[in-house]
Each structure stands twice: as C-alpha cells, then as structure tokens.
Design a protein around this motif. Structure first.
Motif, PDB file in Angstrom:
ATOM      1  N   SER A 151      13.261  50.894  24.819  1.00  0.00           N
ATOM      2  CA  SER A 151      12.014  51.300  25.522  1.00  0.00           C
ATOM      3  C   SER A 151      12.076  50.988  27.293  1.00  0.00           C
ATOM      4  O   SER A 151      12.737  49.757  27.465  1.00  0.00           O
ATOM      5  CB  SER A 151      10.814  50.944  25.005  1.00  0.00           C
ATOM      6  N   MET A 152      11.456  51.386  27.639  1.00  0.00           N
ATOM      7  CA  MET A 152      11.616  50.800  29.446  1.00  0.00           C
ATOM      8  C   MET A 152      10.967  49.377  29.333  1.00  0.00           C
ATOM      9  O   MET A 152      11.656  48.258  29.643  1.00  0.00           O
ATOM     10  CB  MET A 152      10.368  51.286  30.272  1.00  0.00           C
ATOM     11  N   ASP A 153       9.940  48.915  28.458  1.00  0.00           N
ATOM     12  CA  ASP A 153       9.122  48.007  28.399  1.00  0.00           C
ATOM     13  C   ASP A 153      10.613  46.637  27.748  1.00  0.00           C
ATOM     14  O   ASP A 153      10.120  45.519  28.094  1.00  0.00           O
ATOM     15  CB  ASP A 153       8.097  47.681  27.769  1.00  0.00           C
ATOM     16  N   ASN A 154      11.784  47.078  27.044  1.00  0.00           N
ATOM     17  CA  ASN A 154      12.299  46.470  26.214  1.00  0.00           C
ATOM     18  C   ASN A 154      13.169  45.878  27.136  1.00  0.00           C
ATOM     19  O   ASN A 154      13.724  44.882  27.159  1.00  0.00           O
ATOM     20  CB  ASN A 154      13.127  46.941  25.229  1.00  0.00           C
ATOM     21  N   MET A 155      13.708  46.908  28.127  1.00  0.00           N
ATOM     22  CA  MET A 155      15.114  46.635  29.200  1.00  0.00           C
ATOM     23  C   MET A 155      14.094  45.097  30.401  1.00  0.00           C
ATOM     24  O   MET A 155      15.173  44.822  30.665  1.00  0.00           O
ATOM     25  CB  MET A 155      14.855  47.688  30.137  1.00  0.00           C
ATOM     26  N   LEU A 156      13.528  45.865  30.747  1.00  0.00           N
ATOM     27  CA  LEU A 156      12.083  45.148  31.923  1.00  0.00           C
ATOM     28  C   LEU A 156      11.860  43.918  31.019  1.00  0.00           C
ATOM     29  O   LEU A 156      12.778  42.687  31.767  1.00  0.00           O
ATOM     30  CB  LEU A 156      10.676  45.758  31.775  1.00  0.00           C
ATOM     31  N   ASP A 157      11.527  43.372  29.975  1.00  0.00           N
ATOM     32  CA  ASP A 157      11.835  42.293  29.522  1.00  0.00           C
ATOM     33  C   ASP A 157      12.244  41.707  29.206  1.00  0.00           C
ATOM     34  O   ASP A 157      12.706  40.397  29.406  1.00  0.00           O
ATOM     35  CB  ASP A 157      10.735  42.487  27.942  1.00  0.00           C
ATOM     36  N   ILE A 158      13.879  41.695  28.629  1.00  0.00           N
ATOM     37  CA  ILE A 158      14.693  41.215  28.597  1.00  0.00           C
ATOM     38  C   ILE A 158      15.491  40.789  29.551  1.00  0.00           C
ATOM     39  O   ILE A 158      16.226  40.041  29.897  1.00  0.00           O
ATOM     40  CB  ILE A 158      16.750  42.802  28.072  1.00  0.00           C
ATOM     41  N   SER A 159      15.305  41.844  31.061  1.00  0.00           N
ATOM     42  CA  SER A 159      16.169  41.799  31.751  1.00  0.00           C
ATOM     43  C   SER A 159      15.471  40.215  32.485  1.00  0.00           C
ATOM     44  O   SER A 159      16.185  39.478  33.487  1.00  0.00           O
ATOM     45  CB  SER A 159      16.040  42.747  33.540  1.00  0.00           C
ATOM     46  N   VAL A 160      14.209  40.157  32.731  1.00  0.00           N
ATOM     47  CA  VAL A 160      13.175  39.199  33.279  1.00  0.00           C
ATOM     48  C   VAL A 160      13.970  37.891  32.438  1.00  0.00           C
ATOM     49  O   VAL A 160      13.992  36.842  33.314  1.00  0.00           O
ATOM     50  CB  VAL A 160      11.506  39.510  33.119  1.00  0.00           C
ATOM     51  N   ARG A 161      14.244  38.470  30.768  1.00  0.00           N
ATOM     52  CA  ARG A 161      13.524  36.811  30.314  1.00  0.00           C
ATOM     53  C   ARG A 161      14.628  36.079  30.498  1.00  0.00           C
ATOM     54  O   ARG A 161      15.560  34.688  31.290  1.00  0.00           O
ATOM     55  CB  ARG A 161      13.711  36.955  28.964  1.00  0.00           C
ATOM     56  N   LEU A 162      16.640  36.632  30.577  1.00  0.00           N
ATOM     57  CA  LEU A 162      17.751  36.692  31.533  1.00  0.00           C
ATOM     58  C   LEU A 162      17.645  36.406  32.666  1.00  0.00           C
ATOM     59  O   LEU A 162      18.174  34.994  32.883  1.00  0.00           O
ATOM     60  CB  LEU A 162      18.442  37.753  30.692  1.00  0.00           C
ATOM     61  N   ALA A 163      16.643  36.457  33.576  1.00  0.00           N
ATOM     62  CA  ALA A 163      17.333  36.486  34.306  1.00  0.00           C
ATOM     63  C   ALA A 163      15.925  34.965  35.207  1.00  0.00           C
ATOM     64  O   ALA A 163      17.118  33.882  35.968  1.00  0.00           O
ATOM     65  CB  ALA A 163      16.019  37.088  35.478  1.00  0.00           C
ATOM     66  N   LEU A 164      15.378  34.830  34.387  1.00  0.00           N
ATOM     67  CA  LEU A 164      14.467  33.490  34.300  1.00  0.00           C
ATOM     68  C   LEU A 164      15.665  32.024  33.362  1.00  0.00           C
ATOM     69  O   LEU A 164      15.486  30.757  34.269  1.00  0.00           O
ATOM     70  CB  LEU A 164      12.620  33.639  33.617  1.00  0.00           C
ATOM     71  N   ALA A 165      16.398  32.470  32.025  1.00  0.00           N
ATOM     72  CA  ALA A 165      17.355  31.909  31.740  1.00  0.00           C
ATOM     73  C   ALA A 165      18.101  31.078  32.314  1.00  0.00           C
ATOM     74  O   ALA A 165      18.015  29.807  32.537  1.00  0.00           O
ATOM     75  CB  ALA A 165      16.801  32.128  30.501  1.00  0.00           C
ATOM     76  N   PHE A 166      17.909  31.987  32.878  1.00  0.00           N
ATOM     77  CA  PHE A 166      19.444  31.707  34.500  1.00  0.00           C
ATOM     78  C   PHE A 166      19.062  30.818  35.168  1.00  0.00           C
ATOM     79  O   PHE A 166      20.161  29.844  35.567  1.00  0.00           O
ATOM     80  CB  PHE A 166      20.469  32.895  34.068  1.00  0.00           C
ATOM     81  N   GLY A 167      18.089  31.270  35.953  1.00  0.00           N
ATOM     82  CA  GLY A 167      17.773  30.682  37.259  1.00  0.00           C
ATOM     83  C   GLY A 167      17.605  29.236  36.966  1.00  0.00           C
ATOM     84  O   GLY A 167      18.005  28.388  37.631  1.00  0.00           O
ATOM     85  N   LEU A 168      16.832  29.051  35.790  1.00  0.00           N
ATOM     86  CA  LEU A 168      16.464  27.199  35.690  1.00  0.00           C
ATOM     87  C   LEU A 168      17.192  27.078  35.016  1.00  0.00           C
ATOM     88  O   LEU A 168      17.146  25.596  34.804  1.00  0.00           O
ATOM     89  CB  LEU A 168      14.382  27.619  35.069  1.00  0.00           C
ATOM     90  N   SER A 169      18.363  27.811  34.106  1.00  0.00           N
ATOM     91  CA  SER A 169      19.466  26.360  33.646  1.00  0.00           C
ATOM     92  C   SER A 169      20.286  26.255  35.079  1.00  0.00           C
ATOM     93  O   SER A 169      20.612  24.653  34.839  1.00  0.00           O
ATOM     94  CB  SER A 169      20.283  27.656  32.879  1.00  0.00           C
TER      95      SER A 169
END
Length: 291
Positions: A151-169
C-alpha cells in the motif's frame, strides 16, 4: 516579562508557526501526487500477470478503501508542510528561547543548527539511497506463487521511519561533542567506549534496517566513522582546555598539584625604634620607624 507576557508571546509564536505549516501544506496539496510518485519510485512494480521483474521479485502498489487515497494525499501534504516550513517554526522557537540564554549558550545553539541540519539531511539521503536496494531483498522472502501487494501508506511509513532513523543516527557525534563541551564526558573516556559503541551501533543498525547485510553495513560504517570523528574533536577540545587551565579536569573534591619547591627568602630590613638608639640611622622622609 511577567508570566502573562511570556504566555502571550508563546501564543503568538505558535500561531505564526502553525500558520506557516498550514500555508505550505495547502501549497503541497498541488504537488502531493508527484511526491507520492517520488516516494514509491524505489518499489519495483510488477508487469501484468507476473511476480518478477528482471528476474527479481516485485510488487503491486495499492491503496485500500475509499478514504485511503485522500488520507494519504493529505498526509503527504502535511509532511511537506512540516518539513518545508521548518525554518520558520524553528526560528520562532529560537526567538522564544534565545533571550533566556547566555552568550556561550547561544553560540553552542547556533552550532547545533549549523552542524545538525546537514548531518540529519545526510542521514535521510542515505535512507532514500538504501530503499531501492533493500526492498527487493525483503520481497525475496515471498512465497513463489504469492502476489505482493504494497500500500501507499506502507511505502510512506517505511520511507519516513527510515529517514528519521538514519537522520537521528547521524546526530550521534553532535550529541557526544556537546556532552564534551559541557564538561560531562572527556574525550579520553569517549574513546575508551569504542568496543561497546561499535557493538551498540551494529545492533542498532540491525534493528532498524531491513534484514540484508548491505543495509546494516550502510548505516553502521558511516555512524561508526562519525563516532571516531567526534572522539577526535573531543580530545582536541580537552587539550585546548588543559592549555588554558591545567586544573580544568579535576573533580570538585580533588586537590590540584602543589608546587613545594622552596623559594629564596630575601634578607630582613633593619628596624629602628628611633634616632637615639642607632647613630647610623637615617630617618626616611623626616620620620623614624615608629612614626
């Protein structure tokens, strides 16, 4: 200011921040579809009547329900509003806090913004670079006859979560340097943690990235390198502090080293009670030693 004035200022600055987010969100509504295409681009789309694309597993992009397209559309627009208007609401937050900071605290705060934003954006870029390489690995675990529906929601969710995780790391070295500048931890102590830090970064990378080894290494290597860079900056800062103040690293209950080298004592000066007891006595400025 009295408390009511502070609350009024906070209300005004929150109103400006929310207004900026809403204004950019409205503009983002016109570009939401293009942004959704950009976020879904890492997903390999299957051709008709096939589960593979160029020999690898693929998926079909879906949106479930009648309200899901509109909800995703608005969610993407709001995300754009928060990100694009961040200079405005961050400035409002800074303007509210800055009057209560000392000069050196303002300097450190500006350094956090100047260094922290590029680090976060670099981490977010790594996340987007990783997605098209990690998604085929994840889809590779599918059953042979299964049709993957994403789903598009799933793609949006994984994109935002990975961006936040990598950015905060990628903010880890900045946090360590700030702790060192605040005198909480020394560079020598930070470098002594290197074994535990390398293992901890590896565990964190394995937890937040997909299951393939490449994704884990893509996060672990740069974050570990940034950790050692932060240790080097902290050790240089400690050396600078020692040059300015040799006792800067002492604890409050620890005594500094004392210089016990005996000093030379000059000969004592003769003291006379008056003119009559010493024939060779010469008064100073017309007065004897008593007066």
């Amino acid at each position: 200011m009295p408390l009511t004035e502070h609350l009024r200022e906070l209300r005004n600055r929150l109103a400006v921040s929310v207004g900026a987010i809403l204004a950019v969100t409205i503009v983002g509504l016109f570009f939401a579809k293009d942004i959704m295409d950009f976020l879904s681009d890492p997903l390999p789309i299957c051709p008709e009547d096939s589960n593979t694309l160029n020999g690898e597993r693929c998926a079909m992009l879906t949106q479930d329900g009648l309200t899901s397209p509109f909800a995703t559309y608005f969610k993407v627009s709001l995300l754009v509003g928060v990100i694009v208007s961040s200079p405005i609401w961050l400035h409002q937050a800074w303007a509210f806090i800055a009057p209560g900071l000392h000069k050196n605290e303002k300097k450190y705060s500006r350094a956090v913004v100047v260094v922290g934003v590029p680090l976060f954006l670099t981490g977010a870029y790594f996340a987007y670079w990783l997605l098209p390489r990690a998604i085929p690995v994840l889809l590779g675990f599918s059953a042979d006859e299964a049709q993957n529906l994403v789903s598009m929601d799933n793609m949006l969710d994984i994109s935002v979560r990975l961006a936040l995780a990598f950015g905060l790391s990628f903010e880890l070295p900045l946090v360590l340097v700030l702790l060192n500048l605040g005198g909480i931890v020394s560079g020598k102590r930070m470098i002594s943690w290197w074994r535990w830090m390398v293992v901890g970064i590896a565990i964190f990378a394995a937890a937040i990235t997909p299951t393939d080894m490449m994704s884990m290494v893509a996060l672990q290597v740069p974050v570990t390198g940034l950790y050692f860079i932060a240790c080097g900056i902290a050790m240089l800062n400690d050396r600078r502090k020692r040059r300015r103040d040799p006792d800067a690293e002492l604890d409050d209950d620890e005594a500094s080293e004392l210089d016990l080298t005996p000093s030379t004592i000059e000969p004592t000066e003769r003291v006379s009670a008056g003119r009559g007891d010493d024939a060779g006595y010469t008064p100073r400025n017309g007065y004897d030693d008593a007066t």
